[in-house]
Design an enzyme around this catalytic site. Structure first.
Site, PDB file in Angstrom:
ATOM      1  CE1 TYR A  36     -77.521  23.023 -17.418  1.00 41.74           C
ATOM      2  CE2 TYR A  36     -79.626  22.944 -18.556  1.00 41.74           C
ATOM      3  CZ  TYR A  36     -78.719  22.396 -17.667  1.00 41.74           C
ATOM      4  OH  TYR A  36     -79.031  21.217 -17.035  1.00 41.74           O
TER       5      TYR A  36
ATOM      6  CD  GLN B  88     -82.823  17.798 -14.320  1.00 37.20           C
ATOM      7  OE1 GLN B  88     -81.937  18.222 -15.043  1.00 37.20           O
ATOM      8  NE2 GLN B  88     -83.985  18.376 -14.248  1.00 37.20           N
TER       9      GLN B  88
ATOM     10  CB  SER C 227     -76.985  12.386 -19.637  1.00 36.32           C
ATOM     11  OG  SER C 227     -76.423  13.646 -19.876  1.00 36.32           O
TER      12      SER C 227
ATOM     13  CB  ALA D  31     -73.975   8.186 -21.635  1.00 40.78           C
TER      14      ALA D  31
HETATM   15  P1  NDP Z   1     -78.176  12.980 -23.979  1.00 44.75           P
HETATM   16  O1  NDP Z   1     -77.346  12.067 -23.154  1.00 44.75           O
HETATM   17  O2  NDP Z   1     -79.333  12.387 -24.675  1.00 44.75           O
HETATM   18  O3  NDP Z   1     -77.208  13.696 -25.020  1.00 44.75           O
HETATM   19  C1  NDP Z   1     -77.761  14.547 -25.982  1.00 44.75           C
HETATM   20  C2  NDP Z   1     -76.739  14.809 -27.085  1.00 44.75           C
HETATM   21  O4  NDP Z   1     -76.412  13.598 -27.760  1.00 44.75           O
HETATM   22  C3  NDP Z   1     -77.315  15.739 -28.144  1.00 44.75           C
HETATM   23  O5  NDP Z   1     -77.176  17.093 -27.802  1.00 44.75           O
HETATM   24  C4  NDP Z   1     -76.502  15.328 -29.368  1.00 44.75           C
HETATM   25  O6  NDP Z   1     -75.215  15.912 -29.261  1.00 44.75           O
HETATM   26  C5  NDP Z   1     -76.398  13.822 -29.183  1.00 44.75           C
HETATM   27  N1  NDP Z   1     -77.555  13.091 -29.726  1.00 44.75           N
HETATM   28  C6  NDP Z   1     -78.861  13.158 -29.327  1.00 44.75           C
HETATM   29  N2  NDP Z   1     -79.632  12.331 -30.034  1.00 44.75           N
HETATM   30  C7  NDP Z   1     -78.824  11.723 -30.917  1.00 44.75           C
HETATM   31  C8  NDP Z   1     -79.055  10.750 -31.903  1.00 44.75           C
HETATM   32  N3  NDP Z   1     -80.266  10.258 -32.124  1.00 44.75           N
HETATM   33  N4  NDP Z   1     -78.000  10.324 -32.645  1.00 44.75           N
HETATM   34  C9  NDP Z   1     -76.765  10.814 -32.421  1.00 44.75           C
HETATM   35  N5  NDP Z   1     -76.476  11.749 -31.481  1.00 44.75           N
HETATM   36  C10 NDP Z   1     -77.495  12.191 -30.733  1.00 44.75           C
HETATM   37  O7  NDP Z   1     -78.770  14.153 -23.096  1.00 44.75           O
HETATM   38  P2  NDP Z   1     -78.050  15.461 -22.452  1.00 44.75           P
HETATM   39  O8  NDP Z   1     -76.742  15.130 -21.881  1.00 44.75           O
HETATM   40  O9  NDP Z   1     -78.130  16.558 -23.439  1.00 44.75           O
HETATM   41  O10 NDP Z   1     -79.056  15.737 -21.253  1.00 44.75           O
HETATM   42  C11 NDP Z   1     -80.442  16.022 -21.541  1.00 44.75           C
HETATM   43  C12 NDP Z   1     -80.891  17.193 -20.711  1.00 44.75           C
HETATM   44  O11 NDP Z   1     -80.801  16.854 -19.323  1.00 44.75           O
HETATM   45  C13 NDP Z   1     -80.065  18.477 -20.844  1.00 44.75           C
HETATM   46  O12 NDP Z   1     -80.421  19.229 -21.967  1.00 44.75           O
HETATM   47  C14 NDP Z   1     -80.413  19.173 -19.553  1.00 44.75           C
HETATM   48  O13 NDP Z   1     -81.664  19.823 -19.689  1.00 44.75           O
HETATM   49  C15 NDP Z   1     -80.508  18.024 -18.570  1.00 44.75           C
HETATM   50  N6  NDP Z   1     -79.234  17.851 -17.825  1.00 44.75           N
HETATM   51  C16 NDP Z   1     -79.252  18.102 -16.478  1.00 44.75           C
HETATM   52  C17 NDP Z   1     -78.122  17.981 -15.720  1.00 44.75           C
HETATM   53  C18 NDP Z   1     -78.173  18.272 -14.262  1.00 44.75           C
HETATM   54  O14 NDP Z   1     -77.115  18.379 -13.617  1.00 44.75           O
HETATM   55  N7  NDP Z   1     -79.332  18.406 -13.670  1.00 44.75           N
HETATM   56  C19 NDP Z   1     -76.818  17.611 -16.315  1.00 44.75           C
HETATM   57  C20 NDP Z   1     -76.912  17.333 -17.740  1.00 44.75           C
HETATM   58  C21 NDP Z   1     -78.084  17.446 -18.448  1.00 44.75           C
HETATM   59  P3  NDP Z   1     -74.270  16.273 -30.532  1.00 44.75           P
HETATM   60  O15 NDP Z   1     -75.109  16.276 -31.771  1.00 44.75           O
HETATM   61  O16 NDP Z   1     -73.691  17.597 -30.209  1.00 44.75           O
HETATM   62  O17 NDP Z   1     -73.218  15.201 -30.533  1.00 44.75           O
END
Ligand code: NDP
Length: 327
Positions: free
Chosen positions: A54, A184, A214, A217
């Site tokens: 990251y 995960q 996610s 998503a």
């Molecule tokens: P989400 O699917 O929940 O997406 C999060 C993103 O969505 C935020 O950064 C923000 O982006 C937007 N968001 C969040 N809450 C809201 C809301 N209430 N209203 C509107 N927009 C919102 O989770 P992530 O994809 O970030 O995944 C979570 C965690 O999982 C990661 O941080 C990581 O630690 C882990 N992960 C692990 C992976 C793996 O391969 N093992 C791959 C991916 C993630 P914005 O404001 O920029 O639009």
């Protein structure tokens, strides 16, 4: 907040946790990370997810500095990292540091992470993807070694197939090594098959726990991509262009539209509905949230309040809307 055991291990994780992919270093600096982590901690969150890859290591540096400033007792929080992609430093690609789970890379990678975090050990370490070019046995021995050396406490996988996880678990069982205790995977209303079907036998057979990623998503399930890509969102980021097709998919956004009245009936937002739904699966130890700002995190942490209102009738309505399009 409620807490779940991480699979068959004795470790208890908060049902909601906080991750740093995309956000830390790019959208969230140390000051904001302190603010986000403090808010999460106040709500009972005890797990913070990270990875070597990251922001090319900078996400671990930001989280490490935030942890130093927050100065919580080490017993009160759980931190993770993940290894596979490697960090390329220097003028030419290092052949043993790219997309691998070989022993040389893994045992050097953990040292780099510890240094960036400024920690003596990492609670959870993941093999971030499977590596078909390294014998699983070599990887299992290296992950065992990381724990035996005191550099990590529990190890697991991320996005491995059920067959690969079982192979790793059986090697560890045969040689009395530390076994993988968690996986995960991606898990949300639009992405379910792996958690619900492919891994079905592993939960009892291997005691597998899940830290799922996610839940929205990448933000799609919050409903904010229904009218296109909002400015300042993940979908608008140049280096996230690969997500755009999925985020703006008319079929996926039509599903989100159909979920909106259910969220309204529950008295919550679409994001809260999606997160609450993910926590309803008893195989999920923790749902890792992502947030680029404090207001999102506050909203998302509120998801737990919706759980008791998610009746079997509402779950069946959600199922009827999402099952036909979920992968
Ligand atoms: P989400 O699917 O929940 O997406 C999060 C993103 O969505 C935020 O950064 C923000 O982006 C937007 N968001 C969040 N809450 C809201 C809301 N209430 N209203 C509107 N927009 C919102 O989770 P992530 O994809 O970030 O995944 C979570 C965690 O999982 C990661 O941080 C990581 O630690 C882990 N992960 C692990 C992976 C793996 O391969 N093992 C791959 C991916 C993630 P914005 O404001 O920029 O639009």
């Amino acid at each position: 907040m409620h807490y779940n055991r991480l699979g068959r291990s004795g470790l208890q994780l908060s049902a909601l946790s906080l991750g740093s992919w995309v956000t830390y270093h790019n959208q969230v600096d140390v000051k904001s990370a302190v603010e986000l982590m403090a808010a999460a901690h106040d709500a009972g969150v005890n797990f913070f997810d990270n990875a070597e890859a990251y922001a090319l290591g900078a996400s671990e540096t930001v989280m490490g500095e935030a942890l130093r400033q927050l100065d919580w007792p080490r017993l009160n929080y759980v931190v993770s990292s993940k290894f596979y992609w490697g960090l390329d430093r220097g003028d030419r690609p290092a052949i043993n540091r790219r997309n691998t789970l070989n022993r040389k890379y893994l045992l050097q990678a953990v040292d780099g992470s510890l240094k960036r975090f400024g920690l003596d050990f990492i609670d959870l370490v993941f093999c971030h993807r499977p590596d078909p070019h390294t014998p699983i046995e070599e990887t299992v021995w290296a992950m065992h070694q990381m724990i035996a050396d005191g550099k990590a406490l529990y190890w697991g996988t991320s996005e491995w197939s059920a067959a690969e996880i079982r192979a790793a678990w059986e090697i560890a069982e045969r040689h009395h090594l530390h076994k993988p205790v968690m996986e995960q995977p991606q898990y949300n209303l639009l992405h379910r098959a792996r958690v619900e079907q492919e891994y079905a036998r592993l939960y009892e057979d291997c005691g597998l726990g899940l830290t799922t990623w996610s839940p929205l998503a990448s933000g799609l399930l919050s409903g904010k991509y229904r009218q296109g890509i909002p400015e300042g969102s993940r979908g608008a980021m140049e280096n996230m262009a690969f997500l755009r097709e999925g985020l703006t998919s008319p079929a996926r956004n039509a599903v989100v539209e159909q979920l909106a009245p259910i969220a309204q009936e529950l008295g919550g937002s679409l994001a809260q509905l999606a997160i609450a739904w993910a926590t309803m699966n008893p195989r999920v130890s923790t749902v890792i949230l992502g947030a680029s700002r404090a207001s999102q995190l506050q909203e998302n942490l509120g998801a737990l309040a919706l759980r008791e209102r998610l009746t079997p009738e509402l779950m069946a309505r959600i199922e009827a809307i999402t099952a036909p399009v979920a992968a």
